[in-house]
Write an enzyme that holds these catalytic residues in place. Sequence first.
Site, short mmCIF file in Angstrom:
data_model
loop_
_atom_site.label_atom_id
_atom_site.label_comp_id
_atom_site.label_asym_id
_atom_site.label_seq_id
_atom_site.Cartn_x
_atom_site.Cartn_y
_atom_site.Cartn_z
N GLU A 23 -6.56 -10.21 20.25
CA GLU A 23 -5.23 -10.12 20.98
C GLU A 23 -5.39 -9.01 22.16
O GLU A 23 -5.62 -7.77 21.64
CB GLU A 23 -4.19 -9.63 20.09
N HIS B 271 -6.25 -6.42 16.99
CA HIS B 271 -5.11 -6.28 18.06
C HIS B 271 -5.87 -5.15 18.99
O HIS B 271 -6.58 -4.17 18.84
CB HIS B 271 -4.15 -5.08 17.39
N ASP C 68 -3.77 -7.53 26.31
CA ASP C 68 -2.57 -7.61 27.05
C ASP C 68 -3.19 -7.74 28.58
O ASP C 68 -4.03 -7.10 28.93
CB ASP C 68 -1.87 -6.24 27.04
N HIS D 58 -2.83 -2.18 28.31
CA HIS D 58 -1.61 -2.43 27.67
C HIS D 58 -0.61 -1.47 28.03
O HIS D 58 0.57 -2.02 28.39
CB HIS D 58 -1.78 -1.85 26.34
N GLU E 184 -1.17 -11.70 25.34
CA GLU E 184 -0.01 -11.09 25.56
C GLU E 184 0.31 -10.87 27.16
O GLU E 184 0.01 -9.91 27.59
CB GLU E 184 0.54 -9.66 24.95
#
Length: 625
Positions: free
Chosen positions: A265, A238, A267, A280, A340
């Site tokens: 992962e 993450h 953003d 993020h 994401e």
Amino acid sequence: MPHTLWRTASRAVAALGAVVLGAGALSAAAGPSSAAPAGEKVIVSEDFSGSALPEGWRVVDGTWKVQDGRLVGTATSGNNKITFGRHLDDFRFEATVRFEKVAEPTRWEAFGLDVPADGARPWWIATMRSGSTASNGLEFAQMTTAGSWNVTDTAAAPYAAGTGRDIKVSIEVHGNQARWFFDGQQMMRTTSLVRSADGVQALFVNGSTVSFDDVKITELPGNGYLRPAGSPVTVIAHRGASSAAPENTLVAQEIGRRAGADFIENDVQPSKDGVPFVLHDGTVDRTTDGTGSIRNLTSAQLKALDAGSWFSPHYTGVRMPTLAEQLADLRTRGGDLLLEIKGAHTRDQVAKIVQVIREQNMTKRVFVQSFEVEALKYTYELAPELPLGLLRSSLDADPVAIAKELHLTAYNPSSGPLLARPGVVADLHNAGVAVMPWTVDSAATWKSLDALGVDGIITNRPAELAGWNNAMLHGARPKPTVDIASPANGTTLDRAQRPVVGVAAANADNVQVKLDGAPVAPGKPLDLTGLSVGEHTLRVKATSPKGTAVATSTFTVAATPAGLGHLIITSGADQGAVSALTSKLAAGRYDQVAQYATAQSGKHIPARYATVIAADALALRSQQS
């Protein structure tokens, strides 16, 4: 993409075993089946019942013959090989392997995963030594065009292949990813394969005589995110290894990769001038030394920001990466991306993200997810080849229906609601949809989710989850390990800094962090405003039934004018006291700062802060002498 009751049943059996038997259960789980469920197509199936080599099998070098119902290859030197099959992006390669004779335990056989039909270099192989319990007993490796080895992944088998022993080997390949199964148990996984446009399959022998039986090549559906039986959950780091490095940076990505994460992962959001950046929050305030909305700052302004020092002084100067930079790093150094799309995006903004992915030649290594349904719809319209995942904080009434509507490859909810409705996992699997919940850092919850049969877990602790996976697979937990990434040992800090407690622990059931004997939370910033000037010790203890590991880091809090100024401003003193203190500080009258803070303690300045202000001022006064 089709999925079957066979795989669902296999996962259910493995899950039940995990619940009943605990950590050792997965070692008994069955590997990929020899049958070909719906959506799978057998391309090659040979039991060598004839007397000649099968049609289309090409001996490149060495001695290869069919004998006693097996294919036998002999190589006294070199890497002798036989090629067959056809080029496939997604396939399972399985066979029963037996070493008949070896020059020494380091000699090997291999499954060629992407090999030119004429055997020319370069090629990729999955290797097994007869001494398979060595640390490199199993390998994923490339023979480069120049004739040198590039070994990307190694593992030890649970027991030696030896000679005269049948071992069922299976390699499941999806693009650049591959899983290595030894007698039905996954030993390792790689994301580092470099695929050609026309490479086929092959068998290799080196310094040995090896026989092969029941060779089968099965073309698989493209959804390689569904977890085969015998495999652990996919480890998804993450925001990179965000518990040990500044999130959403290339540093965190590198640490996550080294920790054993299968996916990073991160953003993505656009800058004012339309460049996709990795961030993020909607603003840069928390994770950089800047302020403002990312969408109001140009790419040049964003690249000038320090994105590391907020986490720890050790990372001062780390920059916020563009999506292009992140993908280039993954392409060249290994790893795949769960990307994401953060917040609302226009179709043009999504088109820019897709453009960058294609320009970086990463369409087969990027998985797009979002809470934003429109962003997923745009992605599907623009790039139907990209797998899609829907993020949810709670579960939809009918997750299967929305998965079908949005063409999802994965449905990725928060772990809590999923554990409350466990049947959703089987429903989604029956529909061919993977499940990858977020963001889970507890070993107890990992165990519960693994028992449900989820395919991947998004975590801030990729090293720990990878270690937990290894323990579950091998049925015997190694001893816990722990390291302190931040604050680094020997660091000198001032009160204006708020280093994040960065801890990397593996194979631990419980991790306790204490600062000077008082508990603190890992992954959270340290408040230095109440600490005395001088040395302080951070101590971490990781425990499991296998033992205890301890790590310490000693850092120094120094009195500095900047740190004292920060302390005064954030002390909660009333405005008059703040003005008086800062004016004395600016003039360098440290003795007066100390006197004023002592006199106003508990009146206009909170007593807790007044004591520290006075002590820092006296320390600075002594430095003047």
